[in-house]
Scaffold this motif. Structure first.
Motif, mmCIF file in Angstrom:
data_model
loop_
_atom_site.group_PDB
_atom_site.id
_atom_site.type_symbol
_atom_site.label_atom_id
_atom_site.label_comp_id
_atom_site.label_asym_id
_atom_site.label_seq_id
_atom_site.Cartn_x
_atom_site.Cartn_y
_atom_site.Cartn_z
ATOM 1 N N TRP A 46 0.608 -0.976 -0.049
ATOM 2 C CA TRP A 46 -0.030 0.278 -0.319
ATOM 3 C C TRP A 46 0.719 1.084 0.117
ATOM 4 C CZ3 TRP A 46 -5.058 0.419 -0.594
ATOM 5 C CH2 TRP A 46 -5.874 -0.496 -0.934
ATOM 6 N N ASP A 47 2.120 1.245 0.353
ATOM 7 C CA ASP A 47 2.830 2.343 0.355
ATOM 8 C C ASP A 47 3.491 2.282 -0.975
ATOM 9 O OD1 ASP A 47 2.624 2.250 3.209
ATOM 10 O OD2 ASP A 47 4.492 0.769 3.096
ATOM 11 N N ALA A 48 3.192 1.714 -2.047
ATOM 12 C CA ALA A 48 3.523 2.293 -3.409
ATOM 13 C C ALA A 48 4.658 1.665 -3.447
ATOM 14 C CB ALA A 48 3.215 3.412 -3.957
ATOM 15 N N VAL A 49 5.751 -0.048 -3.225
ATOM 16 C CA VAL A 49 7.154 -0.065 -3.313
ATOM 17 C C VAL A 49 6.856 -1.436 -3.253
ATOM 18 C CG1 VAL A 49 9.416 -0.422 -1.897
ATOM 19 C CG2 VAL A 49 7.940 1.424 -1.252
ATOM 20 N N VAL A 50 7.586 -2.413 -4.923
ATOM 21 C CA VAL A 50 7.447 -4.035 -4.730
ATOM 22 C C VAL A 50 9.017 -3.957 -4.163
ATOM 23 C CG1 VAL A 50 7.691 -5.243 -6.569
ATOM 24 C CG2 VAL A 50 6.260 -3.575 -7.090
ATOM 25 N N HIS A 51 8.890 -4.682 -2.794
ATOM 26 C CA HIS A 51 10.027 -5.928 -2.705
ATOM 27 C C HIS A 51 10.163 -6.663 -3.415
ATOM 28 C CE1 HIS A 51 10.200 -2.846 0.700
ATOM 29 N NE2 HIS A 51 8.442 -2.829 0.763
ATOM 30 N N ALA A 52 11.552 -6.989 -3.164
ATOM 31 C CA ALA A 52 12.067 -8.481 -3.522
ATOM 32 C C ALA A 52 12.889 -8.985 -2.348
ATOM 33 C CB ALA A 52 12.822 -8.054 -4.589
ATOM 34 N N LEU A 53 12.785 -10.336 -2.030
ATOM 35 C CA LEU A 53 13.485 -10.496 -0.738
ATOM 36 C C LEU A 53 13.730 -12.102 -0.980
ATOM 37 C CD1 LEU A 53 10.937 -9.366 1.665
ATOM 38 C CD2 LEU A 53 12.514 -8.620 1.553
ATOM 39 N N ASP A 54 14.987 -12.843 -0.480
ATOM 40 C CA ASP A 54 15.589 -13.760 -0.539
ATOM 41 C C ASP A 54 14.446 -14.669 0.315
ATOM 42 O OD1 ASP A 54 17.058 -16.109 -0.281
ATOM 43 O OD2 ASP A 54 18.720 -15.282 -1.607
ATOM 44 N N ILE A 55 13.770 -15.819 -0.750
ATOM 45 C CA ILE A 55 12.964 -16.457 0.297
ATOM 46 C C ILE A 55 13.953 -17.305 1.251
ATOM 47 C CG2 ILE A 55 13.108 -18.082 -1.257
ATOM 48 C CD1 ILE A 55 10.610 -16.857 0.332
ATOM 49 N N ALA A 56 15.129 -17.699 1.225
ATOM 50 C CA ALA A 56 15.886 -18.754 2.268
ATOM 51 C C ALA A 56 16.183 -17.779 3.412
ATOM 52 C CB ALA A 56 17.057 -19.242 1.741
ATOM 53 N N ASP A 57 16.774 -16.228 3.673
ATOM 54 C CA ASP A 57 16.566 -14.900 4.855
ATOM 55 C C ASP A 57 15.757 -14.670 4.910
ATOM 56 O OD1 ASP A 57 17.745 -14.017 3.191
ATOM 57 O OD2 ASP A 57 19.927 -13.924 3.450
ATOM 58 N N GLY A 58 15.271 -14.301 4.023
ATOM 59 C CA GLY A 58 14.491 -12.794 3.773
ATOM 60 C C GLY A 58 14.752 -10.860 3.477
ATOM 61 N N SER A 59 16.753 -12.034 3.408
ATOM 62 C CA SER A 59 16.833 -10.002 3.112
ATOM 63 C C SER A 59 16.587 -9.451 1.755
ATOM 64 C CB SER A 59 18.904 -10.601 2.646
ATOM 65 O OG SER A 59 18.962 -11.591 2.098
ATOM 66 N N PRO A 60 16.172 -7.853 1.516
ATOM 67 C CA PRO A 60 15.998 -7.703 0.445
ATOM 68 C C PRO A 60 17.344 -7.607 -0.991
ATOM 69 C CG PRO A 60 16.954 -6.259 1.906
ATOM 70 C CD PRO A 60 17.378 -6.811 2.556
ATOM 71 N N ARG A 61 16.843 -8.583 -1.767
ATOM 72 C CA ARG A 61 17.122 -7.959 -2.578
ATOM 73 C C ARG A 61 17.179 -6.850 -3.839
ATOM 74 N NH1 ARG A 61 17.717 -13.254 -6.168
ATOM 75 N NH2 ARG A 61 18.234 -15.616 -4.613
ATOM 76 N N TRP A 62 16.101 -6.034 -3.749
ATOM 77 C CA TRP A 62 16.140 -4.830 -4.331
ATOM 78 C C TRP A 62 15.212 -4.139 -4.059
ATOM 79 C CZ3 TRP A 62 12.174 -4.960 -7.789
ATOM 80 C CH2 TRP A 62 12.346 -6.584 -8.747
ATOM 81 N N THR A 63 14.156 -2.853 -3.834
ATOM 82 C CA THR A 63 13.009 -2.623 -4.214
ATOM 83 C C THR A 63 12.745 -1.625 -5.198
ATOM 84 O OG1 THR A 63 14.176 -0.949 -2.755
ATOM 85 C CG2 THR A 63 13.077 -2.352 -1.536
ATOM 86 N N TYR A 64 11.714 -1.268 -5.690
ATOM 87 C CA TYR A 64 11.107 -0.789 -6.624
ATOM 88 C C TYR A 64 10.116 0.337 -5.940
ATOM 89 C CZ TYR A 64 9.076 0.865 -11.071
ATOM 90 O OH TYR A 64 8.435 1.979 -12.041
#
Length: 100
Positions: A46-64
């Motif tokens: 809802w905050d107008a962000v797309v998140h890409a997280l590593d499924i293994a540990d939840g670390s961020p890959r990138w945001t848009y």
């Protein structure tokens, strides 16, 4: 007047055998169901962000940073993420190039 459902701001992963939490990430208010593809969890907010997280540990890959709120699920096919925003736009994103 526009009403919104108040949703959690945390994405969490649990061990399917023991039920213990493996990781959690604060991504903002999630607007739709997350999508998993090739080891990456994608979620729009809802905050107008797309998140890409590593499924293994939840670390961020990138945001848009999107232009508008994302209250629906995202989809991924052939390395392209597609979502619809709250103003009727359909947006397609490719995986960003790694920073040098």
């Amino acid at each position: 007047m526009r009403h919104r459902l108040h949703t959690s701001s945390l994405s969490r992963a649990f061990d399917s055998t023991t039920g213990t939490r493996r990781w959690q990430a604060d991504v903002g208010r999630i607007g739709g169901s997350p999508t998993v593809a090739d080891g990456v969890l994608y979620v729009g907010t809802w905050d107008a962000v797309v998140h890409a997280l590593d499924i293994a540990d939840g670390s961020p890959r990138w945001t848009y940073d999107a232009d508008y709120e994302i209250s629906r699920s995202v989809a991924v096919t052939d390395g392209v993420l597609v979502y619809g925003d709250d103003y009727g736009n359909i947006v397609a994103l490719g995986e960003p190039e790694p920073e040098q």
